[in-house]
Scaffold this active site. Structure first.
Site, short mmCIF file in Angstrom:
data_model
loop_
_atom_site.label_atom_id
_atom_site.label_comp_id
_atom_site.label_asym_id
_atom_site.label_seq_id
_atom_site.Cartn_x
_atom_site.Cartn_y
_atom_site.Cartn_z
N ASP A 29 -117.23 54.21 -23.82
CA ASP A 29 -116.16 55.10 -24.39
C ASP A 29 -114.86 54.87 -23.80
O ASP A 29 -114.96 54.94 -22.70
CB ASP A 29 -117.04 56.57 -24.06
CG ASP A 29 -115.98 57.76 -24.71
OD1 ASP A 29 -115.01 57.19 -25.26
OD2 ASP A 29 -116.17 58.74 -24.56
N GLU A 79 -102.91 40.83 0.23
CA GLU A 79 -104.34 40.53 0.57
C GLU A 79 -104.83 39.37 -0.36
O GLU A 79 -106.08 38.94 -0.39
CB GLU A 79 -104.99 41.66 0.48
CG GLU A 79 -104.85 42.40 -0.71
CD GLU A 79 -105.75 43.65 -0.90
OE1 GLU A 79 -107.03 43.53 -0.61
OE2 GLU A 79 -105.16 44.78 -1.08
N CYS A 111 -104.87 46.72 1.12
CA CYS A 111 -103.62 47.46 0.25
C CYS A 111 -102.52 47.81 1.34
O CYS A 111 -101.62 48.44 0.70
CB CYS A 111 -104.02 48.29 -0.95
SG CYS A 111 -105.04 47.61 -1.84
N THR A 154 -109.94 48.41 -13.30
CA THR A 154 -109.01 48.61 -12.35
C THR A 154 -108.47 47.43 -11.70
O THR A 154 -107.90 47.47 -10.61
CB THR A 154 -109.53 49.82 -11.01
OG1 THR A 154 -110.55 48.81 -10.53
CG2 THR A 154 -110.32 50.78 -11.74
N SER A 204 -115.78 53.71 -1.36
CA SER A 204 -113.99 53.58 -1.20
C SER A 204 -113.38 54.43 -1.46
O SER A 204 -112.45 55.01 -0.93
CB SER A 204 -113.87 52.02 -1.91
OG SER A 204 -113.52 52.56 -3.13
N HIS A 237 -101.39 55.74 -2.84
CA HIS A 237 -101.83 54.48 -3.12
C HIS A 237 -102.75 54.65 -4.33
O HIS A 237 -103.52 55.64 -4.44
CB HIS A 237 -102.98 53.85 -1.91
CG HIS A 237 -103.45 52.90 -2.43
ND1 HIS A 237 -102.78 51.48 -2.94
CD2 HIS A 237 -104.78 52.42 -2.13
CE1 HIS A 237 -103.81 50.73 -3.44
NE2 HIS A 237 -104.70 51.02 -2.91
N LYS A 246 -107.13 62.58 -7.35
CA LYS A 246 -108.25 63.15 -6.71
C LYS A 246 -107.69 63.18 -5.16
O LYS A 246 -107.95 64.30 -4.53
CB LYS A 246 -109.19 62.16 -6.54
CG LYS A 246 -110.31 61.83 -7.78
CD LYS A 246 -111.13 60.74 -7.20
CE LYS A 246 -111.83 60.44 -8.42
NZ LYS A 246 -113.26 61.38 -8.74
N ASN A 271 -103.79 48.08 -10.89
CA ASN A 271 -103.64 47.81 -9.63
C ASN A 271 -102.92 46.91 -9.07
O ASN A 271 -103.42 45.62 -9.54
CB ASN A 271 -105.34 47.87 -9.06
CG ASN A 271 -105.20 48.10 -7.42
OD1 ASN A 271 -104.28 48.35 -6.70
ND2 ASN A 271 -106.42 47.98 -6.83
N SER A 304 -108.32 49.37 2.43
CA SER A 304 -109.72 49.39 2.71
C SER A 304 -109.82 49.00 3.94
O SER A 304 -109.20 47.62 4.36
CB SER A 304 -110.41 48.85 1.47
OG SER A 304 -110.45 49.60 0.53
N1 COA Z 1 -114.81 60.39 -20.90
C1 COA Z 1 -114.00 60.81 -20.05
N2 COA Z 1 -114.29 60.62 -18.57
C2 COA Z 1 -115.42 60.05 -18.47
C3 COA Z 1 -116.36 59.27 -19.38
C4 COA Z 1 -115.98 59.61 -20.59
N3 COA Z 1 -116.60 59.39 -21.73
N4 COA Z 1 -117.23 58.85 -18.58
C5 COA Z 1 -117.02 58.95 -17.32
N5 COA Z 1 -115.78 59.54 -17.08
C6 COA Z 1 -115.18 59.94 -15.88
C7 COA Z 1 -116.17 60.31 -14.86
O1 COA Z 1 -116.72 61.60 -14.64
C8 COA Z 1 -115.18 59.93 -13.39
O2 COA Z 1 -114.58 60.78 -13.41
P1 COA Z 1 -114.63 61.62 -11.81
O3 COA Z 1 -114.65 60.47 -10.73
O4 COA Z 1 -113.33 62.52 -11.69
O5 COA Z 1 -115.57 62.45 -11.89
C9 COA Z 1 -114.57 58.39 -13.98
O6 COA Z 1 -114.71 58.67 -15.22
C10 COA Z 1 -115.33 57.23 -13.20
O7 COA Z 1 -116.63 57.37 -13.87
P2 COA Z 1 -117.73 56.69 -13.01
O8 COA Z 1 -119.03 56.75 -13.58
O9 COA Z 1 -117.52 57.12 -11.40
O10 COA Z 1 -117.29 55.13 -12.94
P3 COA Z 1 -117.65 53.77 -12.22
O11 COA Z 1 -119.16 54.02 -11.41
O12 COA Z 1 -118.13 52.70 -13.45
O13 COA Z 1 -116.64 53.05 -11.27
C11 COA Z 1 -114.92 53.09 -9.61
C12 COA Z 1 -115.51 53.80 -10.95
C13 COA Z 1 -113.50 53.93 -9.42
C14 COA Z 1 -115.77 53.33 -8.61
C15 COA Z 1 -114.75 51.69 -10.02
O14 COA Z 1 -114.00 51.41 -10.85
C16 COA Z 1 -114.30 50.65 -8.70
O15 COA Z 1 -115.33 50.32 -8.04
N6 COA Z 1 -112.96 50.32 -8.85
C17 COA Z 1 -112.57 49.47 -7.50
C18 COA Z 1 -112.49 50.35 -6.29
C19 COA Z 1 -111.54 51.34 -6.10
O16 COA Z 1 -110.47 51.23 -6.74
N7 COA Z 1 -111.78 52.02 -5.06
C20 COA Z 1 -110.54 53.10 -4.93
C21 COA Z 1 -110.22 53.38 -3.38
S1 COA Z 1 -109.29 51.73 -2.52
#
Ligand code: COA
Length: 373
Positions: A29, A79, A111, A154, A204, A237, A246, A271, A304
Site C-alpha cells: 500500500d 560510512e 551516520c 529508506t 535500530s 537524524h 517518533k 536517507n 548506529s
Molecule cells: N498505511 C499507513 N501506514 C502504514 C501502513 C499503511 N497501509 N502499513 C504500515 N504502516 C506504518 C506502520 O504502522 C509503521 O508505522 P509506526 O512505526 O508509526 O507504527 C510504519 O508504516 C512502518 O511499518 P513497519 O511494518 O514497521 O515497516 P517495516 O517492518 O517494513 O520496516 C523499518 C520499517 C524502518 C524498520 C525499515 O524500513 C528499515 O529497516 N529501515 C532501515 C533502518 C532504519 O532506518 N533505522 C532507523 C534508525 S537508524
C-alpha cells in the site's frame, strides 16, 4: 568566541524514484511508504555518482565565491567511502585543487561521522589551533539496503558541505553543552566488501530512541547551568522521515512535529546517512530562516553501532540569504521508473554520462578516475 556553520550547500544524484511507484511495484500500500515511513521520493545514484563525486559537487557549491586559502582543515564524514585507506577527503582536495597546506582526513561512525567531523572542526577553531582559518566539513553517502528488503524504501544518496568558521552566518553552535550517548549494539552494520548495509530495523529504531533520551538529558543538564532552557525547533537524524516524528514524540510527547519545514528535503531525497541531520537543518532554514533568526535550534545526531550527540545552536543573522536557494537542488532531477532504478542498482560500472558536475569514470591502473566539468 562564536563558532559554527557559516555556509551550507547540497548535492544530490541526477535521478530519483517516487515511493508510490516503488510501493506499487512491491505490492505494498503506497500509504505505508508515504505516511507510515513519511517519504515521497528517493534519490538513486548510479556508480558515477559515488561518495566522492557527490562530496566534491557539494563542496564546490559551498566554496563558490569563497577564498580556499582561508581554509586550514577538510574533514569528510562518511560510512560509504571508496577505498579502505585513501579517504574521500583526499580525492575532494585533488578534484577541487584545494590548498596543500590543509589538514585532510575522514571520520567514521555510521551516520554520526558527519557530526564527528563538525565537532572536530568546532574544537579546532574554538581551541585557537585554527589561527583564524576556517574548516570545510562534508557529509557524503550512498544509502543502500538492497532490493526487496524492508529498508529498500529508506535508501537515498547525497552530500552536504559546510564551511565552519568564527562568527558564522548560519548557525552559531553552543560549544561545551553537548550531551552524548554511546553503547555497543548491532543495530546496523556493513561488513567489509558489501555494498548493502545489514540492519535490524525495528531494533535500530529502539536504539536510536534510547540514545536520544540519554543524549538529550546530558544536553539539558549542561544547558540549564547556562540558563538555556528552551528550543524553538529540533532537527533530528532522519533515516526516514517518520523517525524524526517518533524522536520528537519521545522527547516532548508532542506528536505534532512540524514535519513540513524540517523534513521537506529529506522526504524528497531519502536517507543520506551522515548528511541526513544537516539536510533537515537545510530544509528547516530554507523554509523558515526569516522567522528563526536569533532562535535556538536543537540538533540530534545518531550513528548506529552506536554513538549519538544532542547539541544546539542559534540561527545566525544572514541565515536567510545563505539558505534561500538550497531547495533548488531538486530542480534538475529526472524521475525514473522502478525498472530503471533496478537496472541502475545492479550496475558496477558508471554510466557514460550522468549530468553531474563531478563524476567517477572508472578505475585505471587500480586508481579511481574522476571527470569534472
Ligand atoms: N498505511 C499507513 N501506514 C502504514 C501502513 C499503511 N497501509 N502499513 C504500515 N504502516 C506504518 C506502520 O504502522 C509503521 O508505522 P509506526 O512505526 O508509526 O507504527 C510504519 O508504516 C512502518 O511499518 P513497519 O511494518 O514497521 O515497516 P517495516 O517492518 O517494513 O520496516 C523499518 C520499517 C524502518 C524498520 C525499515 O524500513 C528499515 O529497516 N529501515 C532501515 C533502518 C532504519 O532506518 N533505522 C532507523 C534508525 S537508524
Amino acid at each position: 568566541m562564536r563558532v559554527g556553520i557559516d555556509a551550507i550547500a547540497i548535492a544530490v544524484p541526477h535521478r530519483y524514484i517516487a515511493l508510490e511507484d516503488l510501493a506499487r511495484a512491491r505490492g505494498v500500500d503506497p500509504a505505508k511508504y508515504t505516511h507510515g515511513l513519511g517519504g515521497l521520493e528517493m534519490a538513486v545514484a548510479e556508480p558515477g555518482e559515488d561518495t566522492v563525486a557527490l562530496a566534491a559537487q557539494a563542496a564546490r557549491r559551498v566554496l563558490t565565491g569563497y577564498d580556499p586559502q582561508k581554509l586550514g582543515l577538510l574533514v569528510v564524514g562518511t560510512e560509504t567511502g571508496v577505498d579502505h585507506s585513501k579517504p574521500v577527503s583526499s580525492f575532494v582536495q585533488g578534484l577541487l585543487d584545494l590548498p596543500q597546506t590543509l589538514r585532510v582526513y575522514d571520520t567514521q561512525h555510521a551516520c554520526y561521522g558527519g557530526t564527528a567531523a563538525l565537532m572536530a572542526a568546532l574544537d579546532w577553531i574554538a581551541s585557537g589551533a585554527a589561527d583564524g582559518r576556517s574548516a570545510l566539513v562534508i557529509c557524503s553517502d550512498i544509502a543502500r539496503y538492497g532490493l526487496h528488503t524492508p529498508g529498500e524504501p529508506t535508501q537515498g544518496a547525497g552530500a552536504v558541505a559546510m564551511i565552519i568558521s568564527r562568527d558564522p552566518d548560519v548557525l552559531s553552535i553552543d560549544v561545551g553543552i553537548s550531551g552524548t550517548a554511546s553503547i555497543h549494539v548491532h543495530d546496523f552494520w556493513r561488513p567489509l566488501g558489501q555494498r548493502e548495509a545489514q540492519v535490524d530495523g525495528h531494533y535500530s529504531v529502539q536504539c536510536y530512541l534510547d540514545a536520544l533520551g540519554v543524549a538529550f538529558a546530558g544536553w539539558k543538564q549542561r544547558a540549564s547551568l547556562r540558563g538555556i532552557d528552551s528550543l524553538a525547533r529540533v532537527c533530528y537524524h532522519v533515516p526516514f522521515c517518520k523517525m524524526a516524528k517518533k524522536a520528537h514524540a519521545h522527547l516532548f510527547g508532542d506528536v505534532d512535529y512540524d514535519a513540513g519545514a524540517a523534513l521537506h528535503l529529506n522526504a524528497r531525497i531519502g536517507n543520506i546517512y551522515t548528511g541526513s541531520l544537516y539536510l533537515s537543518l537545510a530544509s528547516l532554514l530554507s523554509a523558515q530562516a526569516a522567522e528563526l533568526v536569533g532562535s535556538r535550534i536543537g540538533m540530534f545526531s545518531y550513528g548506529s553501532g552506536c554513538t549519538s550527540e544532542f547539541f544546539s545552536g542559534v540561527v545566525g543573522p544572514r541565515a536567510v540569504e545563505r539558505t534561500a536557494d538550497l531547495a533548488d537542488v531538486l530542480a534538475h532531477r529526472e524521475r525514473i521508473s522502478v525498472g530503471e532504478y533496478e537496472r541502475i542498482m545492479a550496475l558496477t560500472e558508471p554510466l557514460p554520462r550522468n549530468g553531474g558536475e563531478v563524476r567517477f569514470t572508472g578505475v585505471v591502473d587500480q586508481r579511481r578516475q574522476y571527470a569534472s566539468s
